[in-house]
Write a protein that holds these residues in place. Structure first.
Motif, PDB file in Angstrom:
ATOM      1  N   ALA A  59     -32.878   0.942  -9.335  1.00  0.00           N
ATOM      2  CA  ALA A  59     -31.645   0.320  -9.809  1.00  0.00           C
ATOM      3  C   ALA A  59     -30.468   1.277  -9.632  1.00  0.00           C
ATOM      4  N   GLY A  60     -29.485   0.808  -8.867  1.00  0.00           N
ATOM      5  CA  GLY A  60     -28.274   1.599  -8.694  1.00  0.00           C
ATOM      6  C   GLY A  60     -28.408   2.782  -7.770  1.00  0.00           C
ATOM      7  N   GLU A  61     -29.550   2.972  -7.127  1.00  0.00           N
ATOM      8  CA  GLU A  61     -29.765   4.121  -6.251  1.00  0.00           C
ATOM      9  C   GLU A  61     -30.255   3.657  -4.881  1.00  0.00           C
ATOM     10  N   PRO A  62     -29.358   3.261  -3.994  1.00  0.00           N
ATOM     11  CA  PRO A  62     -29.790   2.828  -2.667  1.00  0.00           C
ATOM     12  C   PRO A  62     -30.432   3.965  -1.879  1.00  0.00           C
ATOM     13  N   ILE A  63     -31.361   3.593  -1.017  1.00  0.00           N
ATOM     14  CA  ILE A  63     -32.136   4.560  -0.226  1.00  0.00           C
ATOM     15  C   ILE A  63     -31.808   4.373   1.256  1.00  0.00           C
ATOM     16  N   TRP A  64     -31.590   5.472   1.954  1.00  0.00           N
ATOM     17  CA  TRP A  64     -31.399   5.506   3.408  1.00  0.00           C
ATOM     18  C   TRP A  64     -32.771   5.642   4.053  1.00  0.00           C
ATOM     19  N   HIS A  65     -33.085   4.737   4.997  1.00  0.00           N
ATOM     20  CA  HIS A  65     -34.374   4.774   5.699  1.00  0.00           C
ATOM     21  C   HIS A  65     -34.135   5.075   7.177  1.00  0.00           C
ATOM     22  N   GLY A  66     -34.893   6.023   7.700  1.00  0.00           N
ATOM     23  CA  GLY A  66     -34.799   6.353   9.113  1.00  0.00           C
ATOM     24  C   GLY A  66     -36.131   6.810   9.652  1.00  0.00           C
ATOM     25  N   SER A  67     -36.132   7.240  10.898  1.00  0.00           N
ATOM     26  CA  SER A  67     -37.353   7.760  11.511  1.00  0.00           C
ATOM     27  C   SER A  67     -36.994   8.852  12.500  1.00  0.00           C
ATOM     28  N   VAL A  68     -37.956   9.743  12.726  1.00  0.00           N
ATOM     29  CA  VAL A  68     -37.807  10.824  13.691  1.00  0.00           C
ATOM     30  C   VAL A  68     -39.007  10.766  14.629  1.00  0.00           C
ATOM     31  N   LEU A  69     -38.741  10.852  15.921  1.00  0.00           N
ATOM     32  CA  LEU A  69     -39.801  10.787  16.936  1.00  0.00           C
ATOM     33  C   LEU A  69     -39.866  12.092  17.704  1.00  0.00           C
ATOM     34  N   VAL A  70     -41.092  12.598  17.923  1.00  0.00           N
ATOM     35  CA  VAL A  70     -41.304  13.688  18.870  1.00  0.00           C
ATOM     36  C   VAL A  70     -42.428  13.274  19.813  1.00  0.00           C
ATOM     37  N   VAL A 124     -38.749   8.665   7.307  1.00  0.00           N
ATOM     38  CA  VAL A 124     -38.067   9.501   6.321  1.00  0.00           C
ATOM     39  C   VAL A 124     -37.117   8.666   5.478  1.00  0.00           C
ATOM     40  N   GLN A 125     -36.915   9.082   4.255  1.00  0.00           N
ATOM     41  CA  GLN A 125     -36.000   8.414   3.334  1.00  0.00           C
ATOM     42  C   GLN A 125     -35.213   9.478   2.574  1.00  0.00           C
ATOM     43  N   VAL A 126     -33.940   9.193   2.352  1.00  0.00           N
ATOM     44  CA  VAL A 126     -33.118  10.052   1.498  1.00  0.00           C
ATOM     45  C   VAL A 126     -32.284   9.157   0.594  1.00  0.00           C
ATOM     46  N   PRO A 127     -31.942   9.619  -0.591  1.00  0.00           N
ATOM     47  CA  PRO A 127     -31.102   8.810  -1.481  1.00  0.00           C
ATOM     48  C   PRO A 127     -29.632   8.908  -1.085  1.00  0.00           C
ATOM     49  N   PHE A 128     -28.898   7.799  -1.199  1.00  0.00           N
ATOM     50  CA  PHE A 128     -27.446   7.866  -1.077  1.00  0.00           C
ATOM     51  C   PHE A 128     -26.895   8.604  -2.302  1.00  0.00           C
ATOM     52  N   GLN A 129     -25.963   9.497  -2.075  1.00  0.00           N
ATOM     53  CA  GLN A 129     -25.355  10.282  -3.147  1.00  0.00           C
ATOM     54  C   GLN A 129     -23.970   9.703  -3.491  1.00  0.00           C
ATOM     55  N   ARG A 130     -23.339  10.259  -4.505  1.00  0.00           N
ATOM     56  CA  ARG A 130     -21.983   9.848  -4.851  1.00  0.00           C
ATOM     57  C   ARG A 130     -20.941  10.626  -4.054  1.00  0.00           C
ATOM     58  N   PHE A 131     -21.417  11.270  -3.006  1.00  0.00           N
ATOM     59  CA  PHE A 131     -20.561  11.985  -2.063  1.00  0.00           C
ATOM     60  C   PHE A 131     -21.259  11.918  -0.717  1.00  0.00           C
ATOM     61  N   ILE A 161     -22.314   6.680  -1.627  1.00  0.00           N
ATOM     62  CA  ILE A 161     -22.734   5.377  -2.125  1.00  0.00           C
ATOM     63  C   ILE A 161     -21.592   4.365  -2.073  1.00  0.00           C
ATOM     64  N   SER A 162     -20.348   4.849  -2.050  1.00  0.00           N
ATOM     65  CA  SER A 162     -19.189   3.947  -2.024  1.00  0.00           C
ATOM     66  C   SER A 162     -18.597   3.786  -0.639  1.00  0.00           C
ATOM     67  N   GLN A 163     -19.159   4.446   0.377  1.00  0.00           N
ATOM     68  CA  GLN A 163     -18.625   4.402   1.735  1.00  0.00           C
ATOM     69  C   GLN A 163     -19.406   3.446   2.623  1.00  0.00           C
TER      70      GLN A 163
END
Length: 733
Positions: A59-70, A124-131, A161-163
């Motif tokens: 709740a209130g914490e969107p997650i960025w989802h991506g992937s890395v290939l080698v 990979v996943q990282v949380p969206f921050q307030r910056f 998170i606001s951009q």
């Protein structure tokens, strides 16, 4: 006792069959039966970074989802990737990655492996921050087979998170056969991309097709003997057996390794997350637009399958089908709903992941295409706070007479409608097409090339070679005709084009979302637009029919001759799509790029098309406040009251004058479009179109002689759609 082994020359030992510890029973095939004897992860190409989607898993914490290939040599154990807030990674040395606070470790999935290579994907996943945050990643023990390359941690940026995301758009990232690559300093514009990225980071780069050019397969590759067959009937009947498939497979793989491992493009691949669709050159020039009976020949069906395999692996980090078409494996010639059946010969010494789930961002077609006999891969994802993205796969289902199946359009627009209904914060939809849709018609040229008058010349070409390169080597038609047939404005695609624009208008009106279309392919820069006819008196800010088409092509390939660009500009009429919708190109090019005195790129009368290499930048036209506390923040930011130049922003244009020239600006964001527009530098928000508008920058190469690829900028802004957009006006409503 260990089984006997023999060195295979790649730093591995060949052994008897062994289980796959990374995947267990998740794949098909036994793999190449080799185990690495080195302590390093021997990398052929990568890392390649992709963006996939964002989600609200907490709740209130969107997650960025991506992937890395080698891509590595075969026989490796599952590698590990460490992801940290930028600055937390202290060093990467040997087999160790030294990390600081906030670091996370991800294991890799093996997508594919054979006796020469293995593809590994990290989700990979990282949380969206307030910056706006920056993240650093490194892969344990990575070393390149090419000893000239060095490994260092990669850094990418995620918006706050606001951009909404800052977007790079490019297309045609390669060279056509016969181009003097040295004369254009190779992929020089990627140097300019990296300079712009260093000043203000891109959060995503959208590849509009032709991310790689595989056309050389018919010139200096395994298709050369087939291309040299003079009799079109013999060429159509030529088999695509296992040996030719293997040779083509090797060619496509090595071409990807060469191109994706080449700086400065490879540097961008590791730092700016990619989202891609494909076009014909990702397969071979004109694929899908030749005559149906020729497109169904074994060789075209075969290379379609091989190209699709590496498109999925390199560009989508997705496991490929188990097999592709060959004439000496009868099972592969009869395609089912899921695509090409397995061929034991192709699976020998090969591992393919079989339970790879499609990402939630994927919209998969319901049935295989006619020539690439797999299902289309269309995309939907959210690009930060207020921008949605849709990419339409316009090549898998393409024929000379259709671009996509009706069922595919329904899948896509049902998904779009559902997503926009569920998230009313989305103010803008960016739609990516392989080719432009608001573009000058060239039907008169099609008519000439298709007329009976050409028949005697075609006969002389077949018998005596008369006309040379004017005719293509595949079906004997005029070489330019397949490019014209690719266009939405081609006569055979006119109905489908009109229906697509109407579906977009309906979507925009229903959800009060502005739609901006991106398209490449044509090797020049331009800005097309659809808009309500001036007689309806609708300002662009309230006009759901107003849809700009940002045409950016090519970032690497050579531009067309000046005369072609000038011809297109002369064809820049005001066209009537229907009773209520007009279309034309915006005259954005107020001057040639660079200092006065450079070689002229276009005529003094041409302000609509620019025949020079280019790419585009798209971002919101107003900065949005960064939250400073952990308390819930209002979703709608405060609109800016001034532009960057200190002048009051114009909120709403007057309704267009029916007698005005729509090739000129028709709203505040288009006023002053060109090098003097505040959006031209691509580095600052203009504020011209309010809190939800977009700034668009075309960065155009100044001189192909410059190895640094320096560019000049042309800008304009796109307003958000206010309210329902005059929903009661116009005969269609």
């Amino acid at each position: 006792m260990d089984p006997p082994s023999t060195t295979n020359g790649l730093g591995h030992d060949a052994i008897t069959p062994h289980p796959d510890p990374a995947n267990g029973t998740r794949g098909v095939g036994t793999g190449p039966q080799v185990i690495s004897t080195t302590k390093q992860l021997e990398v052929l190409v990568g890392p390649l970074l992709n963006y996939r989607r964002m989600s609200n898993e907490k709740a209130g914490e969107p997650i960025w989802h991506g992937s890395v290939l080698v891509v590595t040599t075969p026989g490796q154990t599952s590698p590990q990737l460490t992801l940290s807030p930028a600055g937390a990674v202290i060093a990467s040395e040997g087999n160790a990655v030294f990390t600081g606070p906030g670091s996370r470790t991800f294991d890799a999935d093996k997508l594919y492996e054979d006796t020469d290579k293995a593809f590994w994907r990290f989700m990979v996943q990282v949380p969206f921050q307030r910056f706006e945050s920056k993240w650093s990643y490194a892969i344990k023990g990575l070393s390149y087979v090419d000893e000239k390359k060095t490994e260092k941690p990669q850094i990418f940026a995620v918006p706050s998170i606001s951009q909404s995301m800052r977007i790079l758009f490019h297309s045609c990232n390669g060279f056509s056969v016969g181009t003097d690559i040295e004369a254009f300093n190779g992929p020089a514009l990627w140097n300019d991309v990296l300079r712009m990225h260093a000043e203000k980071p891109f959060h995503v780069m959208l590849g509009g097709g032709d991310q790689i050019y595989n056309d050389g397969v018919r010139v200096d590759g395994p298709l050369r003997p087939w291309t040299d067959i003079g009799n079109p009937h013999k060429r159509r009947e030529f088999p695509f057996g296992q040996q030719m498939r293997d040779d083509c497979d090797e060619y496509y793989f090595q071409n990807y390794v060469r191109w994706y491992g080449q700086k400065p493009f490879s540097t961008a691949n590791g730092q700016i997350p990619q989202v891609n669709i494909w076009d014909d050159h990702d397969i071979i020039d004109g694929f899908g637009s030749y005559t149906d009976h020729f497109m169904k020949c074994p060789v075209f069906r075969g290379i379609g399958g091989v190209a699709h395999k590496y498109y999925l692996l390199f560009q989508h980090h997705q496991a490929p089908p188990k097999s592709t078409f060959t004439t000496d494996a009868p099972a592969t010639t009869h395609v089912g709903v899921e695509g090409t059946p397995a061929d034991p010969a192709q699976l020998k010494g090969t591992f393919v992941m079989t339970d790879d789930q499609h990402d939630p961002s994927h919209i998969i077609g319901t049935k295989p295409g006619p020539y690439v006999e797999e299902r289309s891969l269309n995309l939907y994802c959210q690009l930060g706070a207020r921008i949605a993205f849709c990419g339409i796969d316009a090549r898998t289902e393409r024929t000379r007479h259709q671009i996509n199946y009706p069922e595919t359009y329904k899948l896509i627009f049902d998904r779009l409608s559902n997503e926009l209904s569920a998230n009313t914060e989305i103010k803008h939809l960016v739609l990516l097409l392989g080719v432009p849709i608001a573009y000058p018609r060239l039907q008169w040229l099609e008519n000439i090339f298709s007329s009976p008058l050409i028949a005697p010349i075609k006969f002389l070409n077949k018998r005596f070679g008369f006309g040379g390169n004017f005719f293509n080597k595949f079906d004997g038609n005029i070489d330019l005709l397949d490019d014209l047939d690719d266009h939405y404005t081609a006569h055979q695609h006119k109905h489908e084009r009109k229906e697509l624009v109407h579906m977009l208008q309906d979507l925009s009106k229903k959800h009060s979302v502005r739609i901006t279309i991106l398209g490449g392919d044509v090797h020049l820069a331009a800005i097309g637009r659809f808009y309500s006819k001036p007689k309806l008196g609708i300002p662009a800010e309230k006009d759901f029919r107003y849809m700009p088409n940002v045409i950016s092509s090519a970032i690497t390939n050579k531009p067309p001759p000046q005369a072609v660009a000038n011809l297109l500009a002369r064809r820049n009429k005001i066209h009537h799509l229907d009773h209520d919708t007009d279309e034309t190109l915006l005259e954005i090019f107020d001057r040639d790029p660079g200092p006065v005195g450079e070689r002229k790129k276009s005529s003094d009368a041409n302000h609509a098309t620019m025949p020079s290499r280019n790419y585009a930048i798209i971002c919101e036209s107003s900065a949005h406040p960064t939250p400073t506390s952990s308390a819930p923040q209002p979703s709608a930011p405060v609109p800016p009251t001034t532009t960057v130049d200190g002048e009051a922003a114009q909120e709403t244009s007057s309704p267009p004058d029916p007698k005005s020239n729509a090739r000129k600006p028709i709203h505040a964001g288009e006023k002053g479009a060109g090098t003097g527009h505040p959006a031209a530098n691509g580095l600052r928000e203009t504020g011209l179109c309010g809190p939800y508008g977009l700034d668009v920058t075309l960065r155009v190469e100044i001189s192909p002689k410059d190895p640094e690829g320096r560019t000049d900028g042309y800008g304009f802004s796109v307003p958000a759609l206010e309210g329902g957009g005059y929903a009661d006006q116009g005969s269609r409503w």
